[in-house]
Each structure stands twice: as structure tokens, then as C-alpha cells.
Motif scaffolding. Structure first.
Motif, PDB file in Angstrom:
ATOM      1  N   SER A   1      15.257   5.628   9.404  1.00 36.05           N
ATOM      2  CA  SER A   1      14.446   6.584  10.145  1.00 36.05           C
ATOM      3  C   SER A   1      13.748   6.051  11.206  1.00 36.05           C
ATOM      4  O   SER A   1      13.450   4.809  11.315  1.00 36.05           O
ATOM      5  CB  SER A   1      13.473   7.472   9.338  1.00 36.05           C
ATOM      6  N   GLU A   2      13.551   6.608  12.412  1.00 34.05           N
ATOM      7  CA  GLU A   2      13.186   5.798  13.509  1.00 34.05           C
ATOM      8  C   GLU A   2      11.814   7.022  14.150  1.00 34.05           C
ATOM      9  O   GLU A   2      12.184   8.019  13.967  1.00 34.05           O
ATOM     10  CB  GLU A   2      14.259   5.643  14.600  1.00 34.05           C
ATOM     11  N   TYR A   3      10.821   6.284  14.694  1.00 30.20           N
ATOM     12  CA  TYR A   3       9.729   7.053  15.137  1.00 30.20           C
ATOM     13  C   TYR A   3       9.375   6.733  16.550  1.00 30.20           C
ATOM     14  O   TYR A   3       9.309   5.696  17.032  1.00 30.20           O
ATOM     15  CB  TYR A   3       8.613   6.895  14.186  1.00 30.20           C
ATOM     16  N   GLU A   4       8.865   7.785  17.340  1.00 33.09           N
ATOM     17  CA  GLU A   4       8.431   7.555  18.600  1.00 33.09           C
ATOM     18  C   GLU A   4       7.401   8.613  18.907  1.00 33.09           C
ATOM     19  O   GLU A   4       7.582   9.806  18.840  1.00 33.09           O
ATOM     20  CB  GLU A   4       9.621   7.572  19.630  1.00 33.09           C
TER      21      GLU A   4
ATOM     22  N   ALA B   1       2.490   4.893   8.420  1.00 32.46           N
ATOM     23  CA  ALA B   1       2.166   5.818   7.269  1.00 32.46           C
ATOM     24  C   ALA B   1       3.150   7.070   6.911  1.00 32.46           C
ATOM     25  O   ALA B   1       3.545   7.426   6.114  1.00 32.46           O
ATOM     26  CB  ALA B   1       0.815   6.251   7.481  1.00 32.46           C
ATOM     27  N   LEU B   2       3.447   7.487   8.157  1.00 36.04           N
ATOM     28  CA  LEU B   2       4.201   8.886   8.136  1.00 36.04           C
ATOM     29  C   LEU B   2       5.579   8.569   7.736  1.00 36.04           C
ATOM     30  O   LEU B   2       6.258   9.211   7.122  1.00 36.04           O
ATOM     31  CB  LEU B   2       4.404   9.296   9.702  1.00 36.04           C
ATOM     32  N   SER B   3       6.339   7.452   8.297  1.00 34.77           N
ATOM     33  CA  SER B   3       7.749   6.755   7.830  1.00 34.77           C
ATOM     34  C   SER B   3       7.859   6.818   6.640  1.00 34.77           C
ATOM     35  O   SER B   3       8.587   7.035   5.608  1.00 34.77           O
ATOM     36  CB  SER B   3       8.185   5.765   8.695  1.00 34.77           C
TER      37      SER B   3
ATOM     38  N   PRO C   1       0.789  -1.151  -0.136  1.00 36.40           N
ATOM     39  CA  PRO C   1      -0.102   0.016  -0.064  1.00 36.40           C
ATOM     40  C   PRO C   1       0.995   1.223   0.074  1.00 36.40           C
ATOM     41  O   PRO C   1       2.113   1.117   0.401  1.00 36.40           O
ATOM     42  CB  PRO C   1      -0.743   0.027   1.333  1.00 36.40           C
ATOM     43  N   ASN C   2       0.338   2.441  -0.455  1.00 35.87           N
ATOM     44  CA  ASN C   2       1.116   3.491  -0.336  1.00 35.87           C
ATOM     45  C   ASN C   2       0.995   4.438   0.881  1.00 35.87           C
ATOM     46  O   ASN C   2       0.147   3.983   1.614  1.00 35.87           O
ATOM     47  CB  ASN C   2       0.878   4.327  -1.591  1.00 35.87           C
ATOM     48  N   PRO C   3       1.696   5.363   1.318  1.00 33.91           N
ATOM     49  CA  PRO C   3       1.811   6.102   2.627  1.00 33.91           C
ATOM     50  C   PRO C   3       0.256   6.738   2.872  1.00 33.91           C
ATOM     51  O   PRO C   3      -0.129   6.425   3.879  1.00 33.91           O
ATOM     52  CB  PRO C   3       2.837   7.219   2.257  1.00 33.91           C
TER      53      PRO C   3
END
Lengths: 188, 188
Positions: free
Chosen positions: B122-125, B97-99, A88-90
């Protein structure tokens, strides 16, 4: 907070363990720090519009948690958006997140209020004008302009109550309101 | 807009087909309706915190598109949040989704400007206080309070340019700004 793995009688409504929910709420009332969660993910770029997401741990109830399995997700774009359709896309992942959250919120909060639900299905459609992302027009936003959602719910719960409970969804809050995002960049 | 499947010379940068990108932009300049996309998904509740997402079609470039495959995703909660860990949870899907979007935006827009990129990680929190979702406190929001992102980028591109390009991301727009969501409910 309650931990799984031991045998006892529990009250299940809509597949939601109300006994554990009630214990969690009481535990948080006496120690609000138990409610502070940190969710995490990682991303690795592969090629063009293709990248991989890894999700495997979070913090909550005053401790680190590892998931039983590490979840790996693929993201890509369709050919018309220069990708190879490997996932799927973002912006489709945004709809996935919103749909999962609205559904779970309805199941959990209906259970907590004693409403039996037999089935929940929902459909999502969001408008994106690529002139925003392509920087062709300043007055066109880059993300969704609107998202339309339709729910079909079977069960012993009034329609107005469904609307009220859906508003509690954390991802509905994220999408309809602003979340501050800080970005740090390390050049290697 | 350009369609895949025929043989010719194309200019690829960062895995992005710049020949097709340039043709798409020219096509949209002469017919802005080509830029209007509608992305879609469906969701079916299984049990408790477990539900399934289906993504298989979208509208764009003045026509309906079916993906080569229908993507199915599982969403669930970890045991401490009353689930069985059968998939990432809804707020983890937001980070996914954001990444995916920040990564693709950086790869595409760097390519369009001629910057070579070798790797992106990249890393997300994100912070969630469950007192919001559990309706224990009105002054605690239900969704993410903050999201922190760290990028590691290898390539021939200045750090300030990376920051500038990441801001173009559609999902960054969705998360940091408001999107109107309309919900219709049909009771069966």
C-alpha cells in the motif's frame, strides 16, 4: 526557501535555526504555494501482524525531495496479540507520532517566541478496548478511547505558554480532529 | 488468554494463529476486562526537530507486559523544515501508523473469515499546508487536510470485502474520528 550547505551567521534557539525559519516564513508569505507539502510512505505486509514501512521522499517548496536515507520501520504485534514483537504495533506508532510532533512543536514555537528550553520529556498512555477491533460490541470504538500525556519541561517558559504552544501541533490536530482518508483498492 | 511457548496443533491463515484468536475471543466473551489495553510510549527531546521515542511496555489481559526488547525510534525533520533528517518526521509517523494498522487489520480479519491473502502492498500520501503550523492563516488546519491510500492485494478475497475489513482498523478510526487527548505539564 533557504537551503542548507552554505556558511553564514545564523541565530539558533533550542537548536532551531531562527534565521532560516524567518526566511521560510517570508518566502511563504510571498508565495503561499511553497507551504503545500505532500508526505508519503509505503507499506509491505510480511506475515501475520508483521509489516514494513518505507519513507523516503516528499513534496514541498514547489519541488520533490528525496531524504538522505530511506527510513525503514518494522511494525508487529506482541505475542498476546498474535504477533512476534518485531516492532512497535500500529497504535503504539500513533503515540510515537503524537509525541514527536508535540515535542518538535514546543521546541520550534518556543524558539520563535524567544523562550529558551533546556529539556523536554513526555509520557503517553492510551486506552483501547479490544472488543471494538474484534467486532464483539458495536458500542465500543476500535481506536483509542482516550490518550493521556504528561510533559516535564525545564526552561525559561511559563507553563500556560507551554500548553498554548502544544495545541499548534499538526499531529495533535490529526488525533483530536477528523481527517478524511480515501482508500482505493486494486486486486491483482 | 492463550500464551505462546507450548507445542500443539494450530490453524494458521495469512500467518495469523486462528486457534489463539478464537481462544482470545472466547476468553474476552467470558471476561470483558481482558480486552482493556493501555498502550504507552515515552519521548525525549534531543535538539531542534530531533527527538527519541521509547516503547517497551503495555497493559492488557489484566496484567502488565514488557516487550522482549525496548523499541527506540528517532524522529526529525528534513533540512528544508530545519532538521537534520535523522528519522521520519511526526506526520510521516502518522502514515506509518495508519499503514501498519490497515495492513494488519486486513490480514487478521481476512484470516478470521477464511480468506487467503498472498500479498498486500500500500501507498500513502497526505496534504499539509504549512501556513497552518506557522500560524500564518487561521483558516488552514495544522494537520493533514486529506490522506489518500492505494492498496494492491493478491489473494482469494473479493474487492468489496477488502474495503469492508479495512474500515475495522483502530488507527483508521483514530485518524478519521476524534480522540480526546488530555495534556498535563510539569515545569521543572
Amino acid at each position: 526557501m533557504a537551503q542548507p550547505g552554505f556558511i553564514r551567521d545564523v541565530k539558533l534557539v533550542n537548536g532551531v535555526n531562527l534565521t532560516q525559519l524567518s526566511e521560510n516564513i517570508n518566502a511563504i508569505r510571498s508565495d503561499p504555494k511553497l507551504a503545500k507539502f505532500k508526505f508519503r510512505s509505503k507499506n509491505k505486509w510480511i506475515f501475520g501482524g508483521h509489516n514494513q514501512i518505507t519513507i523516503g521522499q516528499f513534496y514541498g517548496t514547489n519541488q520533490e525531495h528525496r531524504l538522505n536515507q530511506t527510513f525503514k520501520l518494522e511494525a508487529d504485534e506482541p505475542p498476546v496479540l498474535l504477533g512476534e514483537d518485531k516492532g512497535p504495533n500500529p497504535v503504539e506508532y500513533v503515540l510515537a507520532a503524537l509525541s514527536a510532533c508535540l515535542t518538535t512543536t514546543l521546541a520550534y514555537h518556543a524558539a520563535a517566541r524567544g523562550y529558551r528550553i533546556d529539556s523536554i520529556e513526555s509520557e503517553y498512555e492510551g486506552d483501547v478496548d479490544l472488543q471494538g477491533f474484534l467486532c464483539l460490541r458495536d458500542d465500543v470504538r476500535k481506536g483509542y478511547q482516550n490518550i493521556r500525556v504528561t510533559f516535564k519541561v525545564k526552561g525559561d517558559i511559563p507553563e500556560e505558554m507551554i500548553h498554548e504552544l502544544l495545541q499548534i501541533s499538526p499531529v495533535y490536530d490529526v488525533v483530536t480532529n477528523k481527517v478524511p482518508v480515501s482508500i482505493q483498492v486494486e486486486k491483482a
